[in-house]
Scaffold this active site. Structure first.
Site, PDB file in Angstrom:
ATOM      1  N   GLN A 124      45.530 -11.628  76.362  1.00  0.00           N
ATOM      2  CA  GLN A 124      45.800 -12.749  77.259  1.00  0.00           C
ATOM      3  C   GLN A 124      46.487 -12.227  78.514  1.00  0.00           C
ATOM      4  O   GLN A 124      47.267 -11.286  78.460  1.00  0.00           O
ATOM      5  CB  GLN A 124      46.641 -13.802  76.569  1.00  0.00           C
ATOM      6  CG  GLN A 124      47.953 -13.285  76.028  1.00  0.00           C
ATOM      7  CD  GLN A 124      48.886 -14.409  75.671  1.00  0.00           C
ATOM      8  OE1 GLN A 124      48.898 -15.444  76.317  1.00  0.00           O
ATOM      9  NE2 GLN A 124      49.679 -14.213  74.637  1.00  0.00           N
ATOM     10  N   SER A 127      50.983 -14.353  82.209  1.00  0.00           N
ATOM     11  CA  SER A 127      52.191 -14.141  83.011  1.00  0.00           C
ATOM     12  C   SER A 127      51.960 -13.192  84.174  1.00  0.00           C
ATOM     13  O   SER A 127      51.088 -12.317  84.123  1.00  0.00           O
ATOM     14  CB  SER A 127      53.296 -13.555  82.134  1.00  0.00           C
ATOM     15  OG  SER A 127      53.655 -14.456  81.128  1.00  0.00           O
ATOM     16  N   SER A 159      49.904  -9.340  76.119  1.00  0.00           N
ATOM     17  CA  SER A 159      49.893  -8.869  74.727  1.00  0.00           C
ATOM     18  C   SER A 159      48.564  -8.225  74.384  1.00  0.00           C
ATOM     19  O   SER A 159      47.512  -8.748  74.714  1.00  0.00           O
ATOM     20  CB  SER A 159      50.143 -10.032  73.766  1.00  0.00           C
ATOM     21  OG  SER A 159      51.411 -10.556  74.004  1.00  0.00           O
ATOM     22  N   GLU A 242      48.296 -23.196  70.727  1.00  0.00           N
ATOM     23  CA  GLU A 242      49.186 -22.054  70.654  1.00  0.00           C
ATOM     24  C   GLU A 242      50.544 -22.465  70.090  1.00  0.00           C
ATOM     25  O   GLU A 242      51.177 -21.727  69.361  1.00  0.00           O
ATOM     26  CB  GLU A 242      49.344 -21.432  72.046  1.00  0.00           C
ATOM     27  CG  GLU A 242      50.010 -20.090  71.997  1.00  0.00           C
ATOM     28  CD  GLU A 242      50.102 -19.416  73.360  1.00  0.00           C
ATOM     29  OE1 GLU A 242      50.519 -18.263  73.375  1.00  0.00           O
ATOM     30  OE2 GLU A 242      49.769 -20.031  74.391  1.00  0.00           O
ATOM     31  N   ASN A 356      61.262 -21.541  74.387  1.00  0.00           N
ATOM     32  CA  ASN A 356      61.731 -22.708  73.645  1.00  0.00           C
ATOM     33  C   ASN A 356      62.525 -23.670  74.522  1.00  0.00           C
ATOM     34  O   ASN A 356      62.606 -24.860  74.214  1.00  0.00           O
ATOM     35  CB  ASN A 356      62.539 -22.250  72.419  1.00  0.00           C
ATOM     36  CG  ASN A 356      61.625 -21.723  71.332  1.00  0.00           C
ATOM     37  OD1 ASN A 356      60.416 -21.552  71.549  1.00  0.00           O
ATOM     38  ND2 ASN A 356      62.178 -21.467  70.160  1.00  0.00           N
ATOM     39  N   GLU A 357      63.057 -23.171  75.631  1.00  0.00           N
ATOM     40  CA  GLU A 357      63.739 -24.089  76.563  1.00  0.00           C
ATOM     41  C   GLU A 357      62.712 -25.012  77.219  1.00  0.00           C
ATOM     42  O   GLU A 357      62.937 -26.220  77.366  1.00  0.00           O
ATOM     43  CB  GLU A 357      64.512 -23.303  77.627  1.00  0.00           C
ATOM     44  CG  GLU A 357      65.780 -22.636  77.105  1.00  0.00           C
ATOM     45  CD  GLU A 357      65.519 -21.492  76.131  1.00  0.00           C
ATOM     46  OE1 GLU A 357      64.475 -20.829  76.252  1.00  0.00           O
ATOM     47  OE2 GLU A 357      66.357 -21.283  75.239  1.00  0.00           O
TER      48      GLU A 357
END
Lengths: 375, 338
Positions: A124, A127, A159, A242, A356-357
């Protein structure tokens, strides 16, 4: 919907028997190394030979049209058997769902079979140096040329990109359009003219990801997914995959919790009730995720933003579970091994697929209905 | 297996929600705390009319049960509305009476008649029962208003006098140290029946906790969206949002554990599954209470503002019917001896 757990027992038994006979022992080297990557690719081919690499896909692409329940059962057996990590996971969990929703029949026929067999491993490329949690800030471009697009720019934290064959990501095709508009979803080769990849060592030194420099990399029109300029919608329509069940299935945590329990029996001081409580919690939470999975597949409506609840839960469970294992191991927890590998991998969980934020913002605003931040 | 509620079960929950919302439940809770149980007892009879207590009483004894999924659906609503009274205790007592007094050739005839007298009254709402199962449940909740108080001590089941209520965190939970009286049954089957009753109490209490947590989250989200500081709703601040998101995550994963325990009711896994549900529900509801208090600020710390009814109950139920540590130990014990 009623889930008939006993009806899937023959399938469970078939998967279990096959895995018992085929899971490599000793396990292959870490898939985040070149040698391990090759070994894991061979394992994908072996899985595909038994039509077990992508059970939920239609048969024509290498699957066996498994129901969601069968898929959950497959995952339980897969991880319980201690089978190798899935080197093709970015393709089968992230790209494939997008193709099933937005791809053309030609794309499905061309891309899915080699993905199912491990012949093509996908990385992927979301980013960028300036676009992490704020993905819409991405700057890599796609420029229209005759018959396709030229990709330029830099992708990072990609990744599996150190050793993978192809990548997928979002590119800005209309610099005049707003942040979430004018983006195009493209698949591109990693072994091509104009692609420079630099492996990046993960926190433990293993080259689990890479940065990619793209310099006039040509992508034909047939490798664009969905309409040009609609890439954001295309990517987000399956982002829930995801964050939901598919990326990290309950089976993975059930198996890890059972191994933790075995480690506790073997190593723990029974009087250490603080550690006992943490072992119990890991087991309870793995069970909670399993039951939640059954609940999710029993529902008919799309879970939508609720997928973010799952992502927060499993990523934090994964870290806590592995921390507990390392604490049980004491001084041996520092040594390379399955628990340490799992621990290092778990540390990335609260970061990837949307930190997670960000997930908590999504849960608060879209599930609970709290007011959006206007600042 | 049904891992989600079916239409009928959802409707049952909605019916109870309406009943409790329309009955002025917070007023009944406050009256109960003040030693005026009549509004609470009227509510009890309405709940019985809706079929709540019959869920724990078998058909052969005048009930409709056991229907554990419906029971957790009901207790979720009882928690959401902070309904007063020895609710979990009464359904646990129904299991105890049925196990010891139900059909079976080895039954004590005298006790069978005793149980046959009480069970239909429990199902119909005519009997409020309190129960102590030491060591996990040492006090008899609301024994003063109960029609029957039972105490199990090892192999002995006794009827008990209520004793005097003690002051406790949640004034709507009037805990009493019962004075054991006449022996009703003895023998190892008492111990087994008490274990079954404990499982039912644990399940009911866990479901109640999830409901308590849910309501706390609902009112806190509402408050955070309305309360303005620094020129904006406090719910806009990420610090507040993230707290509330975490509360939801906890509750969303406690609920399937409780539902899963209801599904395994009657199987050998049930005690383990009920404990898993209770440990998770206790932690999730208590976290909801802490965050509810924090987000409400000073007004949440007051007795007169209604969220206090749930904030206090969450902490009290956290350790009622076994603390999270007790239940984690039970889970581990069942996994390592099985």
């Amino acid at each position: 919907m009623d889930l008939d757990l006993s009806s899937v027992e023959p399938f469970r038994a078939e998967v279990r028997d096959w895995l018992r006979a085929h899971v490599p022992d000793p396990p292959p080297p870490s898939l985040e190394t070149e040698e391990g990557f090759t070994a894991h690719r061979a394992w994908e081919r072996e899985l595909a030979g038994a039509r077990l690499s992508v059970v939920s896909w239609p048969a024509r692409y290498g699957g066996r049209d498994a129901t969601p329940l069968e898929w959950l059962v497959f995952e339980e057996e897969y991880y319980a058997a201690g089978a190798p990590g899935r080197v093709s996971q970015n393709g089968i969990n992230l790209l494939a769902p997008t193709l099933f929703r937005h791809g053309t029949p030609e794309q499905l026929d061309r891309v899915l079979p080699p993905m199912a067999s491990g012949e093509e491993i996908w990385a992927q490329a979301w980013s960028e140096p300036g676009a992490g949690s704020d993905l819409a800030a991405l700057r890599a471009t796609a420029t229209r040329v005759d018959g396709g697009w030229l990709l330029n720019g830099q992708k990072t934290w990609s990744s599996r990109a150190a050793f993978a064959d192809r990548g997928f990501g979002l590119f800005r095709s209309d610099p005049e359009a707003g942040r979430h508009r004018g983006l195009t979803y493209a698949m591109f080769p990693l072994e091509a003219e104009g692609v420079t990849r630099r492996p990046i060592g993960r926190i433990d030194g293993k080259p689990a990801f890479a940065e990619l420099f793209l310099d006039d990399v040509f992508v034909p029109d047939r490798d664009v997914i969905g309409a040009p300029g609609e890439g954001w919608k295309v990517a987000m329509s399956t982002a829930g995959n995801e964050r939901g069940l598919t990326l990290r299935s309950p089976g993975r945590f059930l198996a890890a919790a059972d191994r933790l329990l075995a480690l506790w029996r073997e190593r723990a001081d029974p009087a250490d009730t603080a550690l006992r409580d943490r072992v119990a919690d890991a087991w309870i939470k793995a069970r909670a995720y399993r039951l939640k999975g059954f609940e999710t597949i029993s529902r008919t409506e799309d879970v939508g933003a609720e997928a973010s609840i799952n992502k927060i839960f499993w990523s934090e469970l994964d870290v806590a579970l592995h921390e507990t294992a390392l604490d049980l191991l004491g001084p041996d927890g520092e040594l390379d091994g399955d628990w340490l590998e799992g621990y290092v991998f778990s540390l990335a969980g609260p970061i990837y697929a949307g930190t997670n934020e960000i997930q908590r913002n999504v849960v608060a605003e879209r599930v609970l209905g709290l007011p959006r931040d206007r600042s | 297996m049904k891992f989600v509620l079916d239409a009928e079960q959802r409707l049952f929950g909605e019916t109870l929600d309406k009943l409790l919302a329309g009955a002025g439940t917070p007023g009944a809770v406050r009256a109960w705390s003040a030693g005026e149980p009549e509004p609470g007892l009227a509510l009890w009879r309405s709940l019985a009319g809706a079929g709540v207590f019959a869920l724990a009483v078998p058909e052969s004894a005048g009930g409709a049960g056991p229907l554990p999924v419906e029971l957790v659906t009901a207790f979720h609503e009882l928690g959401r509305h902070a309904a007063p009274g020895p609710l979990a205790e009464t359904v646990a007592a129904a299991v105890l009476l049925d196990r010891l007094g139900g059909p079976g050739e080895d039954r004590d005839r005298g006790f069978t008649e005793f149980a046959a007298g009480w069970l239909p009254r429990i199902a119909g709402g005519a009997a409020v029962v309190s129960l102590a199962l030491p060591p996990a449940v040492p006090y008899a909740l609301d024994a003063g208003v109960a029609d029957l108080v039972l105490v199990v001590d090892g192999d002995e089941l006794r009827e008990a006098a209520p004793g005097t209520p003690m002051t406790s965190l949640d004034p709507a939970r009037r805990l009493c140290r019962p004075a054991p009286g006449a022996v009703l049954a003895t023998g190892p089957e008492v111990r087994r029946a008490a274990a079954a009753a404990y499982g039912m109490g644990v399940l009911a209490c866990a479901a109640q906790l999830v409901g308590v947590g849910r309501r706390l989250l609902e009112v806190t989200v509402e408050y955070a969206a309305a309360r303005r500081q620094f020129g904006r709703p406090v719910g806009e601040f990420q610090a507040v949002k993230h707290h509330l998101a975490d509360v939801l995550v906890g509750l969303e994963y406690a609920r399937p554990l409780v539902h899963g325990a209801a599904l395994s009711y009657g199987s050998p896994d049930f005690p383990r599954d009920a404990s898993a549900g209770k440990a998770a529900a206790s932690e999730a509801a208590y976290a909801a209470a802490r965050i509810a208090l924090q987000v409400h600020g000073a007004i949440g710390y007051t007795d007169e503002y209604d969220p206090s009814l749930w904030i206090r109950k969450a902490r009290a139920l956290h350790s009622a019917w076994g603390s999270p540590a007790d239940h984690r130990a039970r889970v581990i014990a069942s996994l390592t001896t099985g």
